[in-house]
Design an enzyme around this catalytic site. Structure first.
Site, short mmCIF file in Angstrom:
data_model
loop_
_atom_site.label_atom_id
_atom_site.label_comp_id
_atom_site.label_asym_id
_atom_site.label_seq_id
_atom_site.Cartn_x
_atom_site.Cartn_y
_atom_site.Cartn_z
N ARG A 180 30.47 21.25 20.13
CA ARG A 180 30.89 22.03 18.37
C ARG A 180 29.49 21.56 17.50
O ARG A 180 29.65 22.39 16.15
CB ARG A 180 32.17 21.68 18.25
CG ARG A 180 32.49 22.52 17.09
CD ARG A 180 34.21 21.77 17.27
NE ARG A 180 34.34 21.20 16.17
CZ ARG A 180 34.71 19.39 15.65
NH1 ARG A 180 35.34 19.83 17.51
NH2 ARG A 180 35.21 18.91 15.58
N TYR A 216 27.67 44.32 1.86
CA TYR A 216 28.59 44.74 3.24
C TYR A 216 29.44 44.51 3.43
O TYR A 216 30.40 43.47 2.34
CB TYR A 216 27.54 43.33 4.62
CG TYR A 216 28.45 43.06 5.54
CD1 TYR A 216 28.48 45.02 6.52
CD2 TYR A 216 29.27 42.40 6.36
CE1 TYR A 216 29.30 45.17 7.55
CE2 TYR A 216 29.80 43.02 7.63
CZ TYR A 216 30.14 43.90 7.99
OH TYR A 216 30.87 43.56 9.00
N ASP A 244 21.57 37.43 1.89
CA ASP A 244 21.62 37.76 3.02
C ASP A 244 20.02 38.48 3.45
O ASP A 244 19.75 39.64 2.48
CB ASP A 244 23.31 38.67 3.44
CG ASP A 244 23.20 39.49 4.31
OD1 ASP A 244 22.31 39.31 4.81
OD2 ASP A 244 24.39 39.60 4.47
N LYS A 260 22.64 42.20 14.26
CA LYS A 260 20.84 42.77 14.34
C LYS A 260 19.68 42.70 14.77
O LYS A 260 20.02 42.84 15.87
CB LYS A 260 21.00 43.22 12.98
CG LYS A 260 22.70 43.47 11.92
CD LYS A 260 23.35 44.37 12.21
CE LYS A 260 24.66 44.42 12.63
NZ LYS A 260 26.25 43.72 11.90
#
Ligand SMILES: Cc1ncc(COP(=O)(O)O)c(C=O)c1O
Length: 425
Positions: A76, A129, A213, A238
């Site tokens: 983790r 977005y 971003d 993407k």
């Protein structure tokens, strides 16, 4: 032992395209395997109790990581597959360090939560977005974290006005921008973002962290860290993943800036799994090739569409018909147009739907940045949650179709668009 973190041959600086093939991985540690194995393990064996204590001090943030990084503790916090990809991504972006996440949204959410507290405000560009917009409006707002948007990212004055409005509501903890924006390709002037952070620091005695971003252009065509942005965020789903077969995200910047994000990622478990990390490592080898090939196709397709009588507008970067400010910011920040852009069809939604339904090569799907070309209708899908009036103001009109151009032969893409536009009549 091989120097796995070599970035130079003598005085010659190696390029990202070369470093994506081997940087950060030592085959001698994995039976000579030329490619990294997938380390499917949740935990790592300490050589001694003292080592366990020391490693834990680092992952818990009580001590700085020694040269060579934190020791491996528990997946983790960190694991070999994420560390290899983080090192390579940081090189490509031109940052000191990178953090991987289970999605673009978990990268954005973990980062905002690391810096914003109840009573704070996030200043942001518009459009964002849809998922980021929703995160601010529906998830963070009930925790007392406000948001204030500015629509014209090319205007320092509009940014300053929004900063004043934000400051009237509380401490501005972060400035979050998306440039270019999805789906209209509007740009934000990153130098003006930095200047706004300077002004806010002087006015409120606290410097807001600046976030960009970079999903649509990075890391090949835009490097926001070089323009003074503190942390760059990504949906790696993407272009970086690039084959529409994984979901992942990243944050990149200096080690110090990333530290609160790293600690929160470890605390809430938004780390990426080993298998997806391994797939990203494979994708990084061809990232530059893929993005450049898709960009060449996008140029050709956008030029053809711009001359078509059924098309009212082409929202692609760097076009001659963009205003002088957009051209100035494009020249200052971007080295290519990328391969995602939108078009507006004459005839509104009925024409857009007829066109989408007639496409044969383009697939009708949301998302972008894969090897295959995709087409979508933002007003009825990704941006359907945005109020109609705001959508209209953002330019997400009913006749708008977003195209993500892939690496097919460009003549085939043009042939498909030609027959679908004919069917839209
Ligand atoms: C610009 C941008 N940022 C962030 C995201 C969210 O990424 P993910 O779907 O990987 O969570 C997306 C997804 O479409 C996006 O287009």
């Amino acid at each position: 032992m091989a120097d796995t973190h070599r970035t130079h041959l003598g005085s010659h600086a190696l390029h990202p395209e070369t470093l994506m093939l081997g940087y950060g991985y030592d085959p001698a540690l994995s039976e000579g395997s030329v490619k990294p194995p997938v380390f499917l393990t949740s935990t790592f064996v300490f050589r001694s109790a003292e080592e366990g204590r020391d490693y834990f001090d680092v992952v818990a943030g009580r001590k700085a990581a020694p040269e060579g990084g934190a020791g491996l503790v528990y997946s983790r916090f960190n694991h070999p597959n994420s560390e290899i990809v983080e090192d390579r991504l940081a090189i490509h972006e031109g940052g000191e360090a990178a953090l991987l996440f289970s999605s673009g949204m978990s990268a954005i959410a973990t980062t905002l939560l690391a810096f914003a507290r109840p009573g704070d405000v996030v200043l942001h560009s518009q459009p964002l977005y849809g998922g980021t917009e929703t995160l601010l409006a529906r998830t963070l707002a009930p925790f007392g974290i406000g948001s204030e948007g500015f629509a014209d990212g090319l205007s320092a004055a509009a940014m300053a006005e929004a900063a004043d409005r934000a400051r009237a509501r509380g401490r501005v903890a972060a400035i979050m921008v998306e440039s270019p924006s999805n789906p209209t390709n509007t740009l934000v002037d990153l130098a003006a973002v930095k200047a706004t952070a300077d002004q806010l620091e002087a006015a409120q005695g606290h410097r807001p962290v600046t976030l960009c971003d970079n999903t649509l252009l990075g890391p090949v065509f835009q490097h926001p860290l070089a323009h003074g942005i503190d942390v760059v965020l990504y949906s790696l789903t993407k272009y970086v993943g690039g084959h529409s077969d994984l979901v992942a995200g990243a944050a990149m910047g200096s080690r110090a800036r990333l530290q609160p994000i790293r600690l929160l990622r470890g605390a809430i478990g938004t780390q990426l799994d080993p298998h997806s990390c391994w797939m990203l490592g494979r994708s990084l080898e061809t990232l530059s090739l893929r993005m450049r090939a898709a960009e060449r196709n996008a140029h050709q397709v956008a030029d053809w569409l711009a001359a078509h009588p059924r098309i009212a507008a082409v929202h692609a970067l760097g076009r001659e018909d963009a205003g002088p400010e957009a051209r100035r910011v494009y020249a200052a920040q971007c080295s290519g147009m990328g391969s995602t852009f939108s078009i507006v069809l004459r005839g509104g939604q009925p024409a857009a739907f007829r066109f989408l339904n007639a496409l044969q090569i383009f697939k009708l799907a949301v998302s972008l940045g894969g090897t295959e070309s995709l087409a979508s209708h933002p007003a009825s899908t990704t941006h359907s949650g945005v109020p109609a009036e705001l959508r209209q103001r953002m330019g997400v009109v009913d006749g708008l179709v977003r195209l993500s151009i892939g690496i097919e032969h460009p003549e085939d893409l043009v042939a498909d668009l030609a027959q679908a536009l004919a069917a839209a009549d």
